[in-house]
Scaffold this motif. Sequence first.
Motif, mmCIF file in Angstrom:
data_model
loop_
_atom_site.group_PDB
_atom_site.id
_atom_site.type_symbol
_atom_site.label_atom_id
_atom_site.label_comp_id
_atom_site.label_asym_id
_atom_site.label_seq_id
_atom_site.Cartn_x
_atom_site.Cartn_y
_atom_site.Cartn_z
ATOM 1 N N VAL A 44 -3.557 1.119 -91.439
ATOM 2 C CA VAL A 44 -2.960 0.494 -90.257
ATOM 3 C C VAL A 44 -2.132 1.543 -89.541
ATOM 4 O O VAL A 44 -1.368 2.284 -90.162
ATOM 5 N N ASP A 45 -2.308 1.603 -88.213
ATOM 6 C CA ASP A 45 -1.533 2.525 -87.382
ATOM 7 C C ASP A 45 -1.071 1.756 -86.148
ATOM 8 O O ASP A 45 -1.832 1.612 -85.186
ATOM 9 N N GLY A 46 0.139 1.233 -86.211
ATOM 10 C CA GLY A 46 0.664 0.432 -85.109
ATOM 11 C C GLY A 46 -0.163 -0.829 -84.927
ATOM 12 O O GLY A 46 -0.376 -1.583 -85.867
ATOM 13 N N PRO A 47 -0.681 -1.072 -83.700
ATOM 14 C CA PRO A 47 -1.443 -2.287 -83.447
ATOM 15 C C PRO A 47 -2.929 -2.173 -83.816
ATOM 16 O O PRO A 47 -3.692 -3.098 -83.586
ATOM 17 N N MET A 48 -3.317 -1.035 -84.393
ATOM 18 C CA MET A 48 -4.719 -0.793 -84.722
ATOM 19 C C MET A 48 -4.909 -0.673 -86.232
ATOM 20 O O MET A 48 -3.978 -0.332 -86.957
ATOM 21 N N MET A 49 -6.127 -0.944 -86.679
ATOM 22 C CA MET A 49 -6.458 -0.802 -88.102
ATOM 23 C C MET A 49 -7.849 -0.207 -88.228
ATOM 24 O O MET A 49 -8.697 -0.354 -87.352
ATOM 25 N N ARG A 50 -8.046 0.503 -89.331
ATOM 26 C CA ARG A 50 -9.374 0.990 -89.691
ATOM 27 C C ARG A 50 -9.890 0.056 -90.772
ATOM 28 O O ARG A 50 -9.179 -0.251 -91.729
ATOM 29 N N VAL A 51 -11.123 -0.409 -90.600
ATOM 30 C CA VAL A 51 -11.725 -1.327 -91.554
ATOM 31 C C VAL A 51 -12.989 -0.706 -92.126
ATOM 32 O O VAL A 51 -13.692 0.039 -91.445
ATOM 33 N N VAL A 52 -13.262 -1.007 -93.399
ATOM 34 C CA VAL A 52 -14.426 -0.441 -94.074
ATOM 35 C C VAL A 52 -15.146 -1.524 -94.869
ATOM 36 O O VAL A 52 -14.580 -2.557 -95.208
ATOM 37 N N SER A 53 -16.389 -1.229 -95.177
ATOM 38 C CA SER A 53 -17.210 -2.106 -95.994
ATOM 39 C C SER A 53 -16.966 -1.800 -97.469
ATOM 40 O O SER A 53 -16.641 -0.675 -97.826
ATOM 41 N N ASP A 54 -17.148 -2.806 -98.317
ATOM 42 C CA ASP A 54 -17.039 -2.594 -99.766
ATOM 43 C C ASP A 54 -18.346 -2.097 -100.367
ATOM 44 O O ASP A 54 -18.372 -1.634 -101.487
#
Length: 86
Positions: A44-54
């Motif tokens: 998480v970076d401020g109002p943004m997030m990085r999402v990944v697959s499992d």
Amino acid sequence: MEPTLVDGQGLVAVSGRAAKPGQLRCLEHPSRPGFWLVKRVESVDGPMMRVVSDNDDVEAVDSRRFGPVPIAGSWRVILKVPRRLM
């Protein structure tokens, strides 16, 4: 999201919560309105997030492909419903 989730499994999610690494989140695909994804928050970076697959065995559609996504409008998964109850 296998092995965490299986095809046809239900989810219960809530909005309005802060995203944290490790959480499962439901979010709309940034390039395909109306197409929803379930991904794990990597960072998480401020109002943004990085999402990944499992699932590392398939070519994932996640932040490695489309970059960070807004936290606003995403939903935190709070319960995984067993497929046998669906």
